[in-house]
Scaffold this active site. Structure first.
Site, mmCIF file in Angstrom:
data_model
loop_
_atom_site.group_PDB
_atom_site.id
_atom_site.type_symbol
_atom_site.label_atom_id
_atom_site.label_comp_id
_atom_site.label_asym_id
_atom_site.label_seq_id
_atom_site.Cartn_x
_atom_site.Cartn_y
_atom_site.Cartn_z
ATOM 1 N N TYR A 75 -26.052 -3.875 -14.594
ATOM 2 C CA TYR A 75 -26.336 -3.661 -13.172
ATOM 3 C C TYR A 75 -25.750 -2.327 -12.701
ATOM 4 O O TYR A 75 -26.437 -1.522 -12.073
ATOM 5 C CB TYR A 75 -25.756 -4.823 -12.366
ATOM 6 C CG TYR A 75 -25.913 -4.688 -10.879
ATOM 7 C CD1 TYR A 75 -27.099 -5.034 -10.253
ATOM 8 C CD2 TYR A 75 -24.862 -4.220 -10.085
ATOM 9 C CE1 TYR A 75 -27.253 -4.913 -8.888
ATOM 10 C CE2 TYR A 75 -25.005 -4.097 -8.710
ATOM 11 C CZ TYR A 75 -26.195 -4.445 -8.127
ATOM 12 O OH TYR A 75 -26.345 -4.320 -6.775
ATOM 13 N N SER A 134 -25.573 0.856 -5.589
ATOM 14 C CA SER A 134 -24.453 -0.051 -5.419
ATOM 15 C C SER A 134 -23.171 0.765 -5.393
ATOM 16 O O SER A 134 -23.214 1.980 -5.486
ATOM 17 C CB SER A 134 -24.450 -1.080 -6.552
ATOM 18 O OG SER A 134 -23.598 -2.149 -6.242
#
Length: 113
Positions: A16, A3
């Site tokens: 995350y 990400s």
């Protein structure tokens, strides 16, 4: 798949961001380990690709915030699954065979904000 945590903070997404940063961080090491087995490894940061989690009927985020964020993206849209898939297709083909151990971003310029 990683990400965009390297582009800045991901408020409210500590777990995350941590897991994705770990994937990006070990890419070169794991790629070096797998090369002897003939496996080529790269990691992709696809940016904000809407796989349903950004749809008005399924998102858990305020629509006004999502609309404002989308409007700031260079192309004025979220990524679609086909966007990073084209990069992945290139990587697994002959043209991408020399690329190994890299973290590649295919985010439509999202990280430039």
């Amino acid at each position: 798949m990683t990400s965009g945590q390297m582009h800045g903070p991901m408020r409210g997404e500590v777990a995350y961001a941590t897991s994705k940063a770990a994937l990006a961080g070990v890419t070169a090491t794991v790629a070096a380990e797998l090369l002897d087995a003939g496996v080529v490894l790269n990691t992709i940061n696809p940016g904000p690709v809407n796989t349903g989690y950004l749809d008005p009927e399924s998102t858990d985020r305020p629509l006004e915030e999502l609309d404002a964020l989308r409007a700031t993206t260079p192309f004025g849209r979220w990524g679609e699954p086909a966007d990073p898939a084209r990069l992945i297709g290139w990587l697994v083909g002959p043209a991408g065979s020399w690329v190994v151990g890299q973290v590649l971003t295919s985010d439509g310029g999202f990280g430039l904000q």
